[in-house]
Enzyme design. Structure first.
Site, PDB file in Angstrom:
ATOM      1  N   HIS A  66      -3.480 -12.422  14.792  1.00 35.15           N
ATOM      2  CA  HIS A  66      -3.651 -11.820  16.124  1.00 35.15           C
ATOM      3  C   HIS A  66      -2.947 -12.763  17.102  1.00 35.15           C
ATOM      4  CE1 HIS A  66      -7.409 -10.532  14.084  1.00 35.15           C
ATOM      5  NE2 HIS A  66      -7.364  -9.460  14.856  1.00 35.15           N
ATOM      6  N   ASP A  81      -5.018 -15.729  17.932  1.00 41.29           N
ATOM      7  CA  ASP A  81      -5.289 -16.721  16.869  1.00 41.29           C
ATOM      8  C   ASP A  81      -4.276 -17.842  16.922  1.00 41.29           C
ATOM      9  OD1 ASP A  81      -6.936 -14.682  15.873  1.00 41.29           O
ATOM     10  OD2 ASP A  81      -5.475 -14.085  14.348  1.00 41.29           O
TER      11      ASP A  81
END
Ligand code: XLS
Ligand code: CA
Ligand code: CA
Length: 435
Positions: A98, A101
């Protein structure tokens, strides 16, 4: 210097007593025409492996994922180094991420985008140095409080716009990293109560978000696959992308024809289906794309994202993958995390070894199952009435309702049913697996 004091994991075969070895996964072993690693296309999930600390409703992190750094951007850099070291040592060829992240969210969208650019460069150079690849990217449009009522399905148009801008950027960096896929998981795209919800507008808007962002991706040269990842509940009570069948209906209704599905095992069981059911549903619709490999706990009603160790699920999963002709742009992403109590860095290795060996066993056994031929042969024979006589006429469209009535009247009653032989088939599978 290495972050993990563990060497590269070698294949030692099923009799090895070394816990830090592969028992079934032999990455370069040719099997059914290509090396195992190309059949399985394992991916590391950045969010769990590099960021997950084991927090639950009753306690904070047990695992330290700062990897020795203290400042947010330094931590992000150390995570990246650790990720590539893990991929190298575990012979995992891909990663999934993501946006949030790989780079911490900042005070504004513009600043967050800038940090993302820095980390994208960092990842690109690590990829170049190691040959590791991006399986798919995605945007986290569910963690920040702005998404409390959803992203594309929010009642507030400003939230929709923010989500669209965030996804635009996430697609741009996925393209920069050469990602072969882009995933949409509808984090909070659902609702809690109809007392405050305009369901029709929310579904139309979700389709609008998918359309506007996916078309943008194509316009900047994204050549990979777009995937929807079905999930029935959690965090919201009702999610619009409940299961594979619901998503297929949604995509067809809104003419979003190029989308495929990313099937997650734990989401399948939360929807009251088997993993294989979801894979088969996607496959027969021609929308099978990629897989999030994990497993839930049958006694818990939520998304535990455990590393997959259920051999039968892995065998039936790989059977579906082989029947679909193998992965093209997709792969097996370990959307899985160690248990809260398995908090050491060494546990990351044990967890991946367990999951990878389970799927390597699954691949080997699924090939044996297909070669054995009893399952496919039985199913083929079970439907043989469709290749001749009235069955053939129904399929070709030749049989009218009057023809069917004439056929039924002439029969008097059906006398041609045969046994489904479920127990015999289950025993045959066991024999292939363990015989
Ligand atoms: C959460 C989902 C999520 C997606 C990517 O349950 O599995 O992790 O895979 O956003
Ligand atoms: Ca997932
Ligand atoms: Ca999950």
């Amino acid at each position: 210097m290495d972050i993990f004091p563990i060497g590269k994991i070698a294949y030692e075969g099923s009799r090895s007593a070394n816990p830090l070895s592969f028992k079934y996964y032999n990455p370069d072993e040719p099997i059914a025409g290509k090396p195992m690693r190309e059949h399985l296309k394992f991916a590391l999930s950045w969010w769990h492996t590099m960021c997950g600390g084991g927090t639950d409703m009753f306690g904070t992190d047990t695992a330290d994922k700062r990897f020795g750094a203290t400042e947010p951007l330094d931590i992000a850099r150390r995570k990246a180094q650790a990720a590539f070291e893990l991929m190298e040592k575990l012979s995992v060829d891909y990663f999934c991420f993501h946006d949030r992240d790989i780079a911490p969210e900042q005070g504004s969208l513009a600043e967050s985008n800038k940090t993302l650019d820095v980390m994208t460069e960092e990842l690109a150079s690590l990829m170049k140095a190691t040959g590791k690849k991006c399986l798919w990217g995605t945007a986290n449009c569910f963690s920040n409080p702005r998404y409390m009522h959803g992203a594309g399905t929010a009642p507030n148009a400003d939230v929709f716009a923010f989500a669209a801008a965030q996804i635009k950027k996430a697609i741009e960096i996925t393209v920069k990293l050469g990602g072969s896929g882009y995933v949409y998981w509808g984090g909070r795209e659902g609702y809690e109560t109809l007392l405050n919800t305009d369901m029709g507008l929310e579904q139309d808007n979700l389709a609008r978000l998918l359309k506007i962002t996916s078309e943008y991706g194509r316009s900047i040269g994204f050549k990979g696959d777009y995937y929807i990842e079905p999930k029935p509940k959690e965090p919201t009570k009702h999610q619009y992308d409940f299961d594979a069948a619901t998503v297929i209906g949604f995509l067809r209704h809104y003419g979003l024809d190029e989308f495929k599905l990313n099937i997650e095992a734990n989401h399948a069981t939360l929807a009251g289906h088997t993993f294989q059911h979801e894979l088969r549903t996607a496959r027969v619709a021609g929308m099978f794309g990629s897989i999030d490999a994990n497993q839930g706990d049958m006694l818990l009603g939520w998304d535990t994202d455990q590393f997959p160790t259920n051999v039968y699920d892995a065998v039936y999963c790989m059977y579906e993958v082989l029947k679909a002709g193998g992965f093209t742009n997709g792969g097996l992403n370990f959307d899985s995390k160690q248990r809260r109590g398995s908090y050491t860095h060494e546990d990351i290795f044990h967890a991946y070894i367990a999951g990878m060996d389970t799927f390597a066993f699954g691949l080997r056994a699924a090939l044996r199952l297909i070669e054995d031929g009893r399952i496919d042969g039985f199913t083929r024979k079970r439907y043989e009435s469709w290749s001749g006589g009235i069955g053939k006429d129904i399929i070709s469209g030749k049989a009218t309702i009057e023809d069917l009535e004439r056929h039924a009247l002439a029969m008097g009653d059906v006398t041609t049913n045969t046994s489904g032989r479920q127990e015999y088939l289950e025993a045959a599978v066991n024999q292939v697996l363990w015989g």
